[in-house]
Motif scaffolding. Structure first.
Motif, short mmCIF file in Angstrom:
data_model
loop_
_atom_site.label_atom_id
_atom_site.label_comp_id
_atom_site.label_asym_id
_atom_site.label_seq_id
_atom_site.Cartn_x
_atom_site.Cartn_y
_atom_site.Cartn_z
N LYS A 1 -7.03 0.87 -4.28
CA LYS A 1 -5.83 0.37 -3.16
C LYS A 1 -6.28 0.83 -1.91
N HIS B 1 0.84 -1.27 -0.13
CA HIS B 1 -0.09 0.03 -0.14
C HIS B 1 0.95 1.35 0.02
N PHE C 1 -6.89 -2.30 1.01
CA PHE C 1 -6.06 -2.08 2.23
C PHE C 1 -6.80 -2.02 3.36
#
Length: 585
Positions: A384, A105, A388
């Motif tokens: 993302k 990440h 995450f």
């Protein structure tokens, strides 16, 4: 069932006897062949340490047994080194997915952030190349410095948003004044330029737009910077728990659980589940103390990402820099006569010439080709971010369940009728199984746990500090900014300039940093060596371990907060005409 269990125990002992005795019935001497094989396959140590035949070893410290044994004191030392190595590898295996997600990440954020930053910088540069061509070449360096400072701030540099923005406007004013407000100036000496830079701090030629830009960027960049620091803290927690040292009691308990059966030739037997849990919970008592703060840490991450997605959008803030700068320049042009009168009094009247500027200052218009890149980076960042935070929410109980996960799989006997209890082969483990946590280990029958590991204690303090101070600070900041956003329009900038709300931790400097222009000019003349003020020191950081952070995109556009509708509409019309005609206003 009892009879079957008894037969299983007898069968294992017969196998052990066969291994140790090496087939006495066949006329062979007792042998430690199976033990030597396991010792070699697991790469525990030099094979020469294992005796060929069982001996009555008397100096064993851990695997003490009345019968002849295939272990020696040197083997016990090798076994202790082996369990330390295996324990680290096991925890690293458990941590792998969590660490991969955080590091991945950070990397994804850095890549997307760099794309957004390049897009915003190119978009800002194109403003000068289309609407303000006479100053485009000279404005390139201040624009580049502004976005470099923003990038360094996000990555943890020792600077502030306010210092970066105001330094940019300090550099911009001499260009606006000499190229747009008074385009006939020919004597733009170093002294005159420096006077213009310092005068800007007093006459405020750009109105409230510079302060509004500081406020908007501080909200989004502060949140991104905080989340970047949080991710770095998460990596620190994982790395520290992976390499936390084992106590002597723990290493002895692990040897007793995993390798003492080998001394009796029982190389295939596995520990009982309850026995394994007691040993692992004792060894990981300090690590399990991270549980409460780790859960809160995950909640803080979720809170930060949600708040940033709701109202502190990094993407919109960066791309809105162009609008703030444009409105600031228009404001200066609209007030050109008043600014010229003030500047002439402070800096004197420079030489002028009639006519337009040389065509050397004209810069070709660059085609806007980064829009698709921005959309892709924006989408990638959002995806993302969601992936995450969903994974991190599932890892809330990571440190509460680490002992159970280590005892799962091949380490223990789950489908067998017999197992190893630390002393013998039994049908079931009968001792009390303690729970997780340091306090519970006072009743652990397998090992003594004396105190909290200092390294883990330090991690707990760091997590607690982040969870309490940063979360409370974030909530206060967000509530304060929200109240400003719904406040009384035009009075906002003046109130903000006179109040102490925009503090150092917002990325702002205190009002006490301002020094009157006349005093500075006097100092410059008295001490010429102080003419060029150094930029703030920037601490070099490792982008791989620090990294930064992400936010969901909000669907609103950034404008100069606090401006009146009539003025905003007029400025928008002027901007559109300037872009259309490719000429300065």
């Amino acid at each position: 069932m009892a009879a079957d269990g008894s037969r299983g125990v007898v069968g294992l002992w017969l196998l052990a006897a066969a291994g140790l005795c090496g087939g006495v019935a066949a006329g062979k001497s007792p042998s430690c062949h199976e033990v030597r094989t396991a010792f070699q396959l697991r790469q525990i140590g030099p094979l020469k340490l294992v005796p060929d035949v069982p001996t009555a070893e008397s100096d064993l410290q851990i695997c003490q047994h009345r019968a002849p044994t295939c272990c020696t004191k040197k083997m016990e030392e090798s076994y202790q080194a082996a369990v330390r190595r295996e324990r680290t590898q096991s925890i690293q295996a458990l941590n792998f997915e969590l660490k991969y997600m955080i590091v991945g990440h950070i990397t994804a954020f850095q890549e997307a952030f760099e794309s957004l930053l390049r897009f915003a910088e190119n978009r800002t540069s194109s403003l000068f190349e289309t609407a303000y061509r006479p100053m485009a070449k000279e404005a390139a360096e201040p624009v580049k410095e502004l976005f470099t400072d923003i990038s360094l701030y996000i990555l943890g540099a020792e600077t502030t948003v306010e210092s970066a923005v105001l330094r940019f406007f300090d550099s911009l004013f001499p260009l606006v004044y000499s190229r747009l407000i008074n385009p006939g100036i020919t004597d733009l000496s170093e002294d005159y330029t420096e006077c213009l830079r310092l005068t800007r701090q007093d006459i405020n030629p750009f109105g409230h737009y510079s302060k509004n830009m500081v406020t908007e960027l501080s909200k989004s960049l502060w949140a991104s910077r905080t989340l970047s620091q949080a991710l770095s803290l998460g990596i620190e927690v994982i790395n520290t728990t992976e390499h936390a040292a084992l106590t002597k009691e723990c290493s002895k308990a692990l040897v007793k659980m995993q390798y003492c059966p080998h001394c009796q030739g029982l190389t295939l037997i596995r520990p009982c589940v309850g026995y394994c849990l007691n040993v692992m919970r004792g060894c990981l008592a300090s690590v399990s103390e991270l549980d409460a703060q780790w859960r809160e840490y995950i909640s803080t991450l979720e809170y930060l990402t949600n708040e940033m997605a709701a109202s502190h959008d990094l993407e919109v803030a960066l791309t809105g820099i162009r609008n703030f700068i444009n409105e600031a320049i228009l404001h200066a042009q609209l007030n050109g006569p008043q600014l010229s009168a003030t500047v002439d009094k402070v800096c004197g009247q420079p030489k002028r010439q009639e006519g337009n500027l040389s065509s050397d200052n004209i810069v070709p218009v660059k085609e806007a080709t980064e829009t698709q890149t921005f959309v892709m980076a924006h989408t990638s960042l959002n995806n993302k971010r969601r992936e995450f935070i969903n994974y991190m929410k599932r890892s809330r109980t990571f440190y509460a369940s680490i002992a159970e996960r280590l005892c799962d799989g091949d380490l223990v006997m789950r489908d067998s009728s017999t197992c190893w209890n630390g002393e013998d082969v039994v049908e079931s483990y009968t001792s009390r199984v303690v729970s997780n946590g340091l306090k519970a280990q006072i009743n652990n029958p397998e090992l003594k746990v004396r105190a909290l590991d200092p390294l883990i204690s330090n991690l707990i303090d760091k997590l607690q500090h982040f969870n309490q101070l940063d979360a409370d600070k974030a909530k206060l900041k967000l509530e304060r900014w929200a109240s400003r956003d719904v406040g009384s329009g035009g009075g906002r900038s003046e109130e903000m300039e006179s109040s102490g709300d925009c503090d150092d931790e917002d990325g702002c400097q205190g009002s006490g940093d301002r020094i009157h222009t006349a005093d500075i000019l006097k100092d410059k003349k008295t001490h010429p060596e102080n003419r060029n003020e150094p930029k703030p020191t920037v601490k070099k950081i490792d982008a791989a371990t620090t990294t930064s952070t992400v936010k969901s995109s909000s669907k609103h556009s950034v404008t100069g907060s606090g401006s009146s509708p009539t003025l905003s509409s007029s400025l928008a019309i002027l901007t559109a005409l300037a872009v259309l005609w490719h000429c300065p206003l």
